[in-house]
Design a protein around this motif. Sequence first.
Motif, short mmCIF file in Angstrom:
data_model
loop_
_atom_site.label_atom_id
_atom_site.label_comp_id
_atom_site.label_asym_id
_atom_site.label_seq_id
_atom_site.Cartn_x
_atom_site.Cartn_y
_atom_site.Cartn_z
N THR A 1 0.85 -1.18 0.00
CA THR A 1 0.00 0.00 0.00
C THR A 1 0.89 1.24 0.00
O THR A 1 2.02 1.20 0.51
CB THR A 1 -0.93 0.02 1.22
N PHE A 2 0.39 2.32 -0.56
CA PHE A 2 1.21 3.54 -0.64
C PHE A 2 1.12 4.32 0.67
O PHE A 2 0.03 4.62 1.16
CB PHE A 2 0.74 4.42 -1.80
N ASP A 3 2.27 4.63 1.24
CA ASP A 3 2.36 5.39 2.48
C ASP A 3 2.69 6.84 2.12
O ASP A 3 3.78 7.14 1.60
CB ASP A 3 3.46 4.80 3.38
N LYS A 4 1.74 7.76 2.39
CA LYS A 4 1.94 9.16 2.01
C LYS A 4 3.12 9.79 2.74
O LYS A 4 3.87 10.58 2.16
CB LYS A 4 0.67 9.96 2.31
N GLU A 5 3.28 9.47 4.02
CA GLU A 5 4.36 10.08 4.80
C GLU A 5 5.73 9.63 4.30
O GLU A 5 6.67 10.42 4.23
CB GLU A 5 4.20 9.72 6.28
N LYS A 6 5.85 8.35 3.93
CA LYS A 6 7.12 7.83 3.43
C LYS A 6 7.27 8.04 1.92
O LYS A 6 8.35 7.82 1.37
CB LYS A 6 7.24 6.34 3.76
N ASN A 7 6.14 8.41 1.26
CA ASN A 7 6.13 8.60 -0.18
C ASN A 7 6.65 7.36 -0.90
O ASN A 7 7.42 7.44 -1.86
CB ASN A 7 6.95 9.83 -0.59
N ASP A 8 6.22 6.22 -0.40
CA ASP A 8 6.70 4.95 -0.97
C ASP A 8 5.69 3.85 -0.61
O ASP A 8 4.84 4.02 0.27
CB ASP A 8 8.07 4.60 -0.40
N GLU B 1 -4.99 5.28 -8.65
CA GLU B 1 -3.71 5.64 -8.05
C GLU B 1 -3.83 6.67 -6.93
O GLU B 1 -2.83 7.16 -6.43
CB GLU B 1 -2.76 6.17 -9.13
N ALA B 2 -5.06 7.02 -6.57
CA ALA B 2 -5.24 8.03 -5.54
C ALA B 2 -6.51 7.76 -4.75
O ALA B 2 -7.37 6.99 -5.17
CB ALA B 2 -5.32 9.41 -6.19
N ASP B 3 -6.58 8.40 -3.57
CA ASP B 3 -7.79 8.28 -2.76
C ASP B 3 -8.94 9.00 -3.46
O ASP B 3 -8.76 9.78 -4.39
CB ASP B 3 -7.56 8.92 -1.39
N LYS C 1 -9.19 12.86 -5.11
CA LYS C 1 -7.89 13.42 -5.44
C LYS C 1 -7.71 13.33 -6.96
O LYS C 1 -7.99 12.32 -7.58
CB LYS C 1 -6.76 12.64 -4.75
#
Length: 352
Positions: free
Chosen positions: A89-96, A345-347, A350
Amino acid sequence: DGYLYGGPHYHRHGILPCIHHTFPHAASLAFAVEHVYPSSPAANAGLKRGDVISHINGNTIPMEVNRLNELYKSVAYNEGTTLTIEGETFDKEKNDFVPFKYSLTAAEYEENPVAHSSVLDIDATYGAEGKKIGYLSYLSFDSDFDQNLIDAISDLSSQGVTDMILDLRINLGGNVASSRLLASMLLDASHNGALYATLQYNPNNTLYFDINTGKYSKRSDTEIRLEKTSTNLGVKKLWVIGSEYTASASEMLIVGLRSIGIDVELIGKVTEGKDCGMEVNEKKIGSTNYTFMPINFMNIALGADGNPIDYQNGITPDVDFDKYFADESINSDLRKSCGKYPIPEADWGKYQ
């Protein structure tokens, strides 16, 4: 009621993983999650739209069709069973992307096809000055949830929506009446009574069994006209997000509105191309009740030239992601996104 379906969705854990994505040089597949039903086991576990499932019960997802179908059925049909899913899953804080592992137990939940509706926060930089852009993701034309659809459109209307984006990228179709309802609500009341579609039956097979009278009756072609609704958005132009999974009643909405003269811009990929549908027939044989849904009508919509709109090979998009993906002169990130489409690719809400 008439039905226009492109095919079934099967799910019991609340995941709608209708896209199979092959990773380069890999010997297995991954399920990309297009939608997670609220209050379902998947949602409660934390699974999100856009997550990628790579392992089920510790096993990779096989590329062989027979093994893949067997695995998919075990995920979809076995209510009450527990399975373990793993992926990223994509982690927004880690940008990864980061790994996840969830345990899901199949259970009952509401499969509301009105997946998401909102007013998008799009500023003037993207051409939205003075406009309010509404967005609706709709998964199937299911008449049992027409009130949910009415509520969503009414809410968008109350917020002053001026333009509308309709996301039908995985909408395989459904009830003709629900398609007419949505079309009627999108336009203003001046279009009430406009010819939306004609259900054309085989002239060599005009008899049908009327379950209400218990007798055979003779049918004729049926005109579908837009109806008076409690709310009207009054859009002048409609943007539709579509793909190869956009079919039947979804395609009816596109060609039906175009036949009335509404500017409908299709963005994505060529649609499935299913211009025919079926009606429900019931018959009791001995002590067993049977339900039959044979394909028995064509959907006819007339273009500006007065001729039927031919979409048996699908509706060609105005903005074709396949062409973007093949064009090496286009930005690589955009090409990559077009190659993944219709994987989200986005919530929700967005747009960047």
